[in-house]
Design an enzyme around this catalytic site. Structure first.
Site, PDB file in Angstrom:
ATOM      1  N   HIS A 153      11.168  19.919 -23.728  1.00 48.91           N
ATOM      2  CA  HIS A 153       9.843  19.947 -24.361  1.00 48.91           C
ATOM      3  C   HIS A 153       8.688  19.727 -23.394  1.00 48.91           C
ATOM      4  O   HIS A 153       7.522  19.826 -23.778  1.00 48.91           O
ATOM      5  CB  HIS A 153       9.773  18.968 -25.545  1.00 48.91           C
ATOM      6  CG  HIS A 153       9.754  17.516 -25.189  1.00 48.91           C
ATOM      7  ND1 HIS A 153       8.626  16.750 -25.308  1.00 48.91           N
ATOM      8  CD2 HIS A 153      10.729  16.692 -24.749  1.00 48.91           C
ATOM      9  CE1 HIS A 153       8.920  15.506 -24.950  1.00 48.91           C
ATOM     10  NE2 HIS A 153      10.186  15.447 -24.610  1.00 48.91           N
ATOM     11  N   SER A 193      14.347  17.934 -19.271  1.00 44.33           N
ATOM     12  CA  SER A 193      13.989  17.924 -20.685  1.00 44.33           C
ATOM     13  C   SER A 193      13.228  19.189 -21.041  1.00 44.33           C
ATOM     14  O   SER A 193      12.344  19.622 -20.298  1.00 44.33           O
ATOM     15  CB  SER A 193      13.138  16.688 -20.994  1.00 44.33           C
ATOM     16  OG  SER A 193      12.757  16.698 -22.343  1.00 44.33           O
ATOM     17  N   GLN A 219       9.742  15.292 -15.386  1.00 45.73           N
ATOM     18  CA  GLN A 219       8.356  15.732 -15.154  1.00 45.73           C
ATOM     19  C   GLN A 219       8.252  16.799 -14.064  1.00 45.73           C
ATOM     20  O   GLN A 219       7.173  17.339 -13.852  1.00 45.73           O
ATOM     21  CB  GLN A 219       7.471  14.529 -14.776  1.00 45.73           C
ATOM     22  CG  GLN A 219       7.268  13.533 -15.888  1.00 45.73           C
ATOM     23  CD  GLN A 219       6.407  14.060 -17.031  1.00 45.73           C
ATOM     24  OE1 GLN A 219       5.678  15.040 -16.892  1.00 45.73           O
ATOM     25  NE2 GLN A 219       6.480  13.413 -18.182  1.00 45.73           N
ATOM     26  N   ASN A 221       5.951   9.919 -14.378  1.00 47.40           N
ATOM     27  CA  ASN A 221       5.278  10.422 -15.578  1.00 47.40           C
ATOM     28  C   ASN A 221       3.876   9.868 -15.765  1.00 47.40           C
ATOM     29  O   ASN A 221       3.054  10.470 -16.428  1.00 47.40           O
ATOM     30  CB  ASN A 221       6.122  10.131 -16.817  1.00 47.40           C
ATOM     31  CG  ASN A 221       6.611   8.721 -16.873  1.00 47.40           C
ATOM     32  OD1 ASN A 221       7.312   8.252 -15.976  1.00 47.40           O
ATOM     33  ND2 ASN A 221       6.240   8.000 -17.917  1.00 47.40           N
ATOM     34  N   GLY A 268      15.854  14.313 -22.198  1.00 52.21           N
ATOM     35  CA  GLY A 268      15.822  13.587 -20.934  1.00 52.21           C
ATOM     36  C   GLY A 268      16.413  12.194 -21.061  1.00 52.21           C
ATOM     37  O   GLY A 268      17.125  11.717 -20.168  1.00 52.21           O
ATOM     38  N   THR A 269      16.135  11.529 -22.174  1.00 54.15           N
ATOM     39  CA  THR A 269      16.620  10.158 -22.364  1.00 54.15           C
ATOM     40  C   THR A 269      18.146  10.115 -22.327  1.00 54.15           C
ATOM     41  O   THR A 269      18.742   9.278 -21.634  1.00 54.15           O
ATOM     42  CB  THR A 269      16.107   9.595 -23.715  1.00 54.15           C
ATOM     43  OG1 THR A 269      14.679   9.623 -23.684  1.00 54.15           O
ATOM     44  CG2 THR A 269      16.599   8.188 -23.963  1.00 54.15           C
ATOM     45  N   CYS A 301       6.194   5.329 -24.593  1.00 56.36           N
ATOM     46  CA  CYS A 301       7.031   4.149 -24.833  1.00 56.36           C
ATOM     47  C   CYS A 301       6.220   2.874 -24.673  1.00 56.36           C
ATOM     48  O   CYS A 301       6.355   1.931 -25.431  1.00 56.36           O
ATOM     49  CB  CYS A 301       8.187   4.113 -23.876  1.00 56.36           C
ATOM     50  SG  CYS A 301       8.926   5.715 -23.690  1.00 56.36           S
ATOM     51  N   THR A 346      28.667  18.644 -31.948  1.00 52.97           N
ATOM     52  CA  THR A 346      28.334  20.072 -32.088  1.00 52.97           C
ATOM     53  C   THR A 346      27.002  20.338 -31.396  1.00 52.97           C
ATOM     54  O   THR A 346      26.026  19.618 -31.610  1.00 52.97           O
ATOM     55  CB  THR A 346      28.261  20.462 -33.583  1.00 52.97           C
ATOM     56  OG1 THR A 346      29.537  20.196 -34.147  1.00 52.97           O
ATOM     57  CG2 THR A 346      27.908  21.935 -33.750  1.00 52.97           C
TER      58      THR A 346
HETATM   59  N1  PLP Z   1      11.956  10.609 -18.055  1.00 52.97           N
HETATM   60  C1  PLP Z   1      10.659  10.871 -17.818  1.00 52.97           C
HETATM   61  C2  PLP Z   1      10.111  10.760 -16.432  1.00 52.97           C
HETATM   62  C3  PLP Z   1       9.829  11.269 -18.880  1.00 52.97           C
HETATM   63  O1  PLP Z   1       8.546  11.535 -18.652  1.00 52.97           O
HETATM   64  C4  PLP Z   1      10.388  11.364 -20.179  1.00 52.97           C
HETATM   65  C5  PLP Z   1       9.545  11.716 -21.343  1.00 52.97           C
HETATM   66  O2  PLP Z   1       8.396  11.396 -21.422  1.00 52.97           O
HETATM   67  C6  PLP Z   1      11.751  11.091 -20.354  1.00 52.97           C
HETATM   68  C7  PLP Z   1      12.494  10.708 -19.264  1.00 52.97           C
HETATM   69  C8  PLP Z   1      12.405  11.189 -21.694  1.00 52.97           C
HETATM   70  O3  PLP Z   1      12.667  12.548 -22.019  1.00 52.97           O
HETATM   71  P1  PLP Z   1      12.906  12.976 -23.536  1.00 52.97           P
HETATM   72  O4  PLP Z   1      11.586  12.891 -24.217  1.00 52.97           O
HETATM   73  O5  PLP Z   1      13.410  14.403 -23.450  1.00 52.97           O
HETATM   74  O6  PLP Z   1      13.930  12.063 -24.098  1.00 52.97           O
END
Ligand code: PLP
Length: 396
Positions: free
Chosen positions: A209, A207, A187, A159, A77-78, A333, A245
């Site tokens: 996971h 994302s 989310q 989140n 996601g990041t 975070c 890759t």
């Molecule tokens: N955006 C939101 C709203 C999230 O809750 C998270 C992860 O907690 C992320 C982005 C980041 O995703 P990733 O952990 O796959 O980098």
């Protein structure tokens, strides 16, 4: 409490990460052992991993009503958020169009930090306020937007407090000003039905996971015709939008997780939201001076977020962990950076309200019995901590 460290820990942190589904692991294994080819290779091994990625791409696309060529795999996601924000900003500036970005003050750091970095580089960013429920008001976007805006980025579901944003309306406002609309759906994707075409979404981050897939893989949906620059340069994989890759094993797992999420979404929503409502009712009835935060109605199924007045949320998490219950303040975070939640601040919470906050997020693996055990542990711990608190006379 009868629990000790030898007992099974109860996991109420599914918004942070989820167990990988057995079916997902089973599909991933061959891509670590027998099918290890590089998808860029022309031989049989390469062709087999390319085929597996095509299937995964279709499964991700099907979950959100997109076409496979609109899916770019990323490391999560990041990276998807960074690619959307920086990619659109750079591309808009290069083409001489306005490059201001509008986002909200409750975004994940994966959106806020690239925005801050762009500000350092001379870009303009507007941060919209939210209501006390954590909702962006479409009228605020309407007031802030102008022809100088290249991108509006508002998350789908928060989140920390789980509030779902009025995405369709926000996207319409963005389009009226000829701006692209991005949403961080990390989310939300796989948990609520999302049709990107119907909603008018141009870019969307996902994302793996968070939906029983492996960590370190995700995707950015990019509507065909939307233009953005890559942020990773190299061999030109993923239609030159994301060189490197491909994480074939992770992508295969993510694809399977999306397929399962689509198949099980109704069951997931019903089961998890019922369990969440049971948890919320129990907490607010059984624990004095507690409050549910965020919207009751516009809320993601798995999220429960509370304030326990007169208690420090981080102390609460540590004590609960000792009693076998895994909870969170809502953002990994924030914990790492040791800062107060910017989300709760933007919702107008006082220092005391922020400090006393706790998120319990649920998944299919949780049971009513676990909720009973967790709420008992929570009630006991809140009361213990209040005895030690300077606010003792007020809440104990
Ligand atoms: N955006 C939101 C709203 C999230 O809750 C998270 C992860 O907690 C992320 C982005 C980041 O995703 P990733 O952990 O796959 O980098």
């Amino acid at each position: 409490m009868g629990m000790n460290s030898a007992d099974r820990h109860i996991y109420f942190d599914s918004a942070a990460s989820t167990p990988v589904a057995d079916e997902v692991i089973a599909e991933m294994l061959p891509y670590m052992k027998q099918q290890y080819g590089n998808p860029s290779s022309i031989h049989k091994f390469g062709r087999e991993t390319t085929r597996a990625m095509q299937l995964a791409r279709r499964r991700v696309a099907d979950l959100i009503g997109a076409s496979p060529r609109e899916i770019t795999f990323t490391s999560g996601g990041t990276e998807a958020d960074n690619l959307a924000i920086k990619g659109v900003a750079v591309s808009a500036r290069n083409s001489g169009k306005g490059s201001r970005i509008i986002t909200s003050s409750i975004e994940h750091d994966a959106v806020l930090e690239p925005c801050r970095d762009l500000e350092q580089m001379g870009f303009k960013v507007t941060y919209l306020p939210v209501t006390e429920d954590g909702m962006v008001k479409p009228s605020d976007l309407r007031d802030a937007i102008g022809k100088d805006v290249a991108l509006v980025s508002i998350m789908y579901a928060n989140n920390e407090v789980g509030t779902i944003q009025p995405v369709m309306e926000l996207a319409q406002i963005a389009h009226q000003a000829e701006a692209l609309f991005h949403t961080d759906a990390v989310q939300a994707a796989g948990k609520i039905p999302i049709d990107v075409k119907n909603l008018g979404i141009d870019l969307m981050s996902m994302s793996s996971h968070k939906i029983q897939g492996p960590k370190g893989v995700g995707a950015l949906y990019v509507r065909a015709g939307a233009t953005l620059s890559p942020i990773l340069h190299g061999g030109g994989q993923e239609a030159s939008l994301r060189s490197g890759t491909e994480n074939v094993t992770g992508i295969v797992g993510f694809g399977k997780a999306c397929q399962l999420a689509a198949e099980r979404m109704q069951e997931y929503r019903r089961y998890v939201s019922e369990l969440r409502d049971y948890l919320v009712d129990k907490v607010v009835h059984e624990i004095p001076h507690s409050r549910l935060n965020g919207s009751r109605m516009a809320r993601i199924a798995n999220n429960a977020h509370f304030t326990f007045f007169g208690v420090n949320g981080e102390d609460l998490i540590i004590k609960l962990d000792e009693k076998g219950v895994a909870a969170s303040t809502g953002s990994a975070c924030s914990v790492r950076k040791q800062k107060q939640s910017h989300v709760l601040k933007a919702m107008g919470f006082s220092y005391e309200e922020i400090t006393g906050s706790l998120r319990l997020s649920l998944g299919m693996q949780n049971t009513r019995k676990e909720v009973d055990v967790a709420v008992e542990a929570l009630a006991e711990t809140v009361s213990e901590l209040r005895q030690l608190s300077p606010f003792k006379s007020k809440y104990a």
